[in-house]
Scaffold this motif. Structure first.
Motif, short mmCIF file in Angstrom:
data_model
loop_
_atom_site.label_atom_id
_atom_site.label_comp_id
_atom_site.label_asym_id
_atom_site.label_seq_id
_atom_site.Cartn_x
_atom_site.Cartn_y
_atom_site.Cartn_z
N GLN A 1 0.82 -1.22 0.00
CA GLN A 1 0.00 0.00 0.00
C GLN A 1 0.85 1.27 0.00
O GLN A 1 0.30 2.36 0.03
CB GLN A 1 -0.91 0.03 1.24
N ASP B 1 -6.10 -0.78 7.21
CA ASP B 1 -5.60 -1.33 5.95
C ASP B 1 -5.01 -2.73 6.09
O ASP B 1 -4.55 -3.32 5.12
CB ASP B 1 -4.62 -0.35 5.26
N PHE C 1 -8.55 -7.87 5.97
CA PHE C 1 -8.81 -8.40 4.63
C PHE C 1 -9.81 -9.56 4.64
O PHE C 1 -9.75 -10.48 3.83
CB PHE C 1 -7.51 -8.78 3.90
N THR D 1 -12.84 -9.71 3.63
CA THR D 1 -13.61 -9.85 2.39
C THR D 1 -12.81 -10.59 1.31
O THR D 1 -13.39 -11.19 0.41
CB THR D 1 -14.02 -8.47 1.84
N THR D 2 -11.49 -10.56 1.43
CA THR D 2 -10.64 -11.25 0.46
C THR D 2 -10.65 -12.76 0.69
O THR D 2 -10.39 -13.54 -0.22
CB THR D 2 -9.20 -10.67 0.54
N SER E 1 -16.94 -11.44 5.93
CA SER E 1 -17.23 -10.01 5.97
C SER E 1 -17.78 -9.67 7.35
O SER E 1 -18.07 -10.57 8.14
CB SER E 1 -18.27 -9.64 4.90
N MET F 1 -16.95 -2.28 5.54
CA MET F 1 -16.45 -3.43 4.78
C MET F 1 -15.04 -3.13 4.28
O MET F 1 -14.86 -2.19 3.51
CB MET F 1 -17.31 -3.65 3.52
N PRO F 2 -14.05 -3.92 4.67
CA PRO F 2 -12.73 -3.72 4.06
C PRO F 2 -12.84 -4.01 2.56
O PRO F 2 -13.59 -4.91 2.16
CB PRO F 2 -11.85 -4.75 4.75
N GLU F 3 -12.10 -3.26 1.79
CA GLU F 3 -12.15 -3.46 0.35
C GLU F 3 -11.51 -4.81 -0.01
O GLU F 3 -10.45 -5.16 0.51
CB GLU F 3 -11.40 -2.33 -0.35
N LYS F 4 -12.16 -5.56 -0.88
CA LYS F 4 -11.62 -6.85 -1.32
C LYS F 4 -10.37 -6.58 -2.17
O LYS F 4 -10.39 -5.69 -3.03
CB LYS F 4 -12.67 -7.57 -2.15
N ILE F 5 -9.30 -7.30 -1.90
CA ILE F 5 -8.07 -7.09 -2.67
C ILE F 5 -8.24 -7.76 -4.03
O ILE F 5 -8.24 -8.99 -4.14
CB ILE F 5 -6.83 -7.62 -1.92
N GLY F 6 -8.40 -6.95 -5.05
CA GLY F 6 -8.76 -7.44 -6.38
C GLY F 6 -7.74 -8.37 -7.02
O GLY F 6 -8.08 -9.21 -7.84
#
Lengths: 297, 336
Positions: A29, B138, B141, B143-144, B148, B199-204
């Motif tokens: 990050q 940060d 994770f 959601t990854t 959730s 919701m933590p952002e899903k690591i794409g």
């Protein structure tokens, strides 16, 4: 500074003078720094330099990292405080001065823990060591990167660690005991303090010697006390107050207090400060015939 | 759907009743500048502004150190007496949905080839009261790894914080329903407006299926990628000790030559002595091989053997790592 550092690293790798440059890079990050090992000149641009470069990378020069030692001669990106540990490693015959290329960084201080960083280096997020630093201009290096720092440390060391030691010193014995028992009670025996320390380089730590078991490995009050006291004793006259153990401790044990106290005791008894001169052996590993004490004669 | 409301003013009553019944009430409190799961006796001690407690609540089902037997050395041999587990009702309040999901993984390992009663008896008397997340950082994770803040797995009660600081209570399991019934004085009828969950952002760039497919092919074993990504690991046990699914332990004897106790202590696959043989040979000689084991355990061994999650995405290992070795960076590499 970053550009000069990268250029230097590139040169060293291209000429074959070193095989690996141990430095700092970004995490995914780009919010925190993390150790990187550059072996290809083309990757030298991954190196970064900023107040988030808190780690003392000298730990990677020790025999705990056989795979890194096997890579060949290293260059290391080091702040003055990190160089102190390299000096101790040299005085303790872990390697010779010429076996490592030191890229010394002039430094205006780092953050105590990277989580505290909000984009600006303020005195209140700097560790005590930075406020009293007399090696902002690296004292032992092959190259120095950065403008000369004009900082002069206060005559009497000051800051939170020194204040706390003073406060503790004024308390009674029973009181001190209960303070430390309480602090050590949180220890989870993860040994992050030992692993992050470049001066804890024994291949077999005393806690791992189990015939007999010198240090109880259980994280109960007895085991925690014996571990933390033993480690403190093993660092007497050697610890340079780099603060890595306290930074690494996941349960916030104030290890800086123990280690700085030991530094003061050694200073008073032997007039010695470790980490400044690679030609002087630390007091605990030398014997002098004109020693003022006669118990050993 | 909320079944009940737990008013913040009633939390103290609940704490007191559980403790009064001989049980333990575990909740996040402030200790040495950190939020930590600890025994509480008063609701005022409980912290509500936090992402995750520093420690996982696994230590209440799998203590860091515990006596499993006592021994005495007699003329005729050794007398070994097993200890009985004393399991009391233990309420963990303020667990997060990610770590709640780790319990089934712990149960899987502790009941796999041997029923470890030191674990199962404690887990049987454990009530997990999850409070869904209104904060993240940060390192989160979940959601990854397909969880959730809305995940209910592992929770006995699932709570949503309301704007006024109360909790909307949803009973998920029979154990949860029985708990609400037992302490019905603390739970009331009513409703409230729930705070928004974060919701933590899903690591794409991470694809769990690709990770597990690539790990299945053991050709990666001696791949340089392990050394490249994890050379910086210093070999402490911080990540494994804060991890809610790590479960390895060591058996050690303490005492004199005539008597003592046998203890079960947390151990970590990151320690060099973990696989050191008596002969002096170590099959995991380098640190990156030990790190590979940890990753394999979470993303290959666990899913293959138990069809359960080896990693719940709580991010504790990332926060605690002295060299910031980020497990998601390795997941990313294995998603390629």
């Amino acid at each position: 500074m970053e550009e000069i550092l990268r250029k230097k690293a590139k040169e060293l790798l291209e000429s074959g003078e070193v095989k690996v440059v141990i430095g700092y890079g970004w995490n995914r990050q780009r919010t925190k720094t993390t150790p990187v090992f550059i072996t290809d000149a083309a990757d030298a641009d991954r190196l970064v330099w900023n107040p988030l470069c808190v780690n003392n990378l000298s730990v990677y020069l020790t025999r705990k990292f056989k795979d890194i030692q096997a890579m060949g001669k290293p260059a290391i990106v080091a702040k003055g405080c990190d160089i102190k540990n390299i000096v101790v490693l040299i005085t303790e015959a872990q390697f010779k001065r010429e076996d490592v290329c030191i890229i010394g960084m002039t430094c205006e201080g780092v953050v105590y823990r990277q989580e505290l960083w909000k984009g600006e280096l303020k005195p209140e997020i700097m560790p005590t060591k930075c406020h009293n630093c007399d090696v902002r201009n690296p004292h032992l290096a092959d190259f120095v990167v950065g403008e000369k720092s004009s900082f002069t440390p206060p005559e009497t060391p000051a800051g939170m660690v020194f204040d706390k030691i003073k406060a503790l010193d004024s308390r009674g014995q029973a009181d001190k005991w209960s303070f430390w028992i309480n602090e050590f009670s949180r220890c989870i025996k993860c040994y992050a303090c030992r692993q992050v320390c470049s001066l804890c380089y024994c291949e077999r730590c005393i806690t791992e010697k189990n015939m007999p078991q010198w240090i109880e490995t259980s994280a109960h009050p007895r085991g925690n006390l014996s571990w933390n006291l033993t480690r403190a004793m093993h660092l007497v006259g050697r610890c340079t107050f780099c603060g890595e153990c306290e930074r690494a401790c996941p349960v916030n044990i104030p290890l800086n207090l123990v280690n700085q106290k030991m530094i003061q005791v050694v200073k008073d008894a032997f007039d010695f400060r470790s980490g400044y001169d690679e030609k002087t052996h630390p007091p605990m590993i030398v014997f002098s015939p004109d020693d003022k004490d006669d118990f050993i004669k | 759907m909320a079944d009940r409301i737990l008013k913040k003013d009633n939390l103290g009553k609940l704490v007191a009743s559980v403790n009064g019944n001989g049980g333990r009430f575990i909740a996040p409190v402030l200790d040495a500048r950190q939020v930590v799961f600890k025994d509480v006796t008063k609701a005022e001690e409980i912290v509500t502004e936090y992402i995750l407690a520093r420690n996982s609540y696994k230590e209440y089902v799998f203590p860091q150190t515990e006596v499993v037997a006592d021994f005495t050395v007699e003329k005729h041999g050794v007398d070994l007496k097993s200890r009985e587990v004393e399991a009391r009702e233990t309420v963990v309040f303020g667990a997060r949905p990610c770590e709640a999901a780790s319990l089934s993984s712990l149960r899987a390992i502790f009941t796999w080839d041997y029923i470890d009663e030191f674990y199962t008896k404690r887990e049987d008397s454990l009530v997990v009261v999850t409070v869904a997340c209104t904060k993240a950082d940060d390192a989160c994770f979940c959601t990854t790894v397909d969880l959730s803040p809305e995940s209910r797995a592992g929770s006995d009660l699932y709570l949503l914080e309301t704007e006024s600081g109360d909790y909307m209570v949803e009973a998920i399991t029979d154990k949860g329903r029985a708990f609400v019934e037992k302490y019905k004085g603390a739970f009331t009828e009513g409703s409230g407006k729930a705070k928004t969950l974060v919701m933590p952002e899903k690591i794409g760039t991470i694809d769990l299926e690709k990770v597990s497919a690539r790990l299945k092919d053991k050709n990666h074993y001696d791949d340089q990628v392990w050394a490249r990504l994890t050379r910086k690991c210093i070999g402490c046990g911080a990540c494994t000790f804060v991890c809610p699914t790590c479960h390895c332990f060591d058996i050690t004897d303490e005492g004199t030559q005539f008597a003592g106790e046998r203890r079960k202590n947390w151990d970590a696959c990151q320690f060099d002595t973990f696989t050191l043989h008596a002969s002096g040979h170590n099959p995991r000689h380098y640190q990156h091989q030990r790190w590979r084991n940890r990753f394999m355990c979470k993303f290959n061994y666990y899913p293959e053997k138990f069809a359960s999650k080896g990693c719940v995405g709580c991010g504790r290992c990332i926060r605690v790592c002295p060299v910031r070795l980020d497990i998601t960076e390795v997941m990313e590499e294995f998603s390629r």
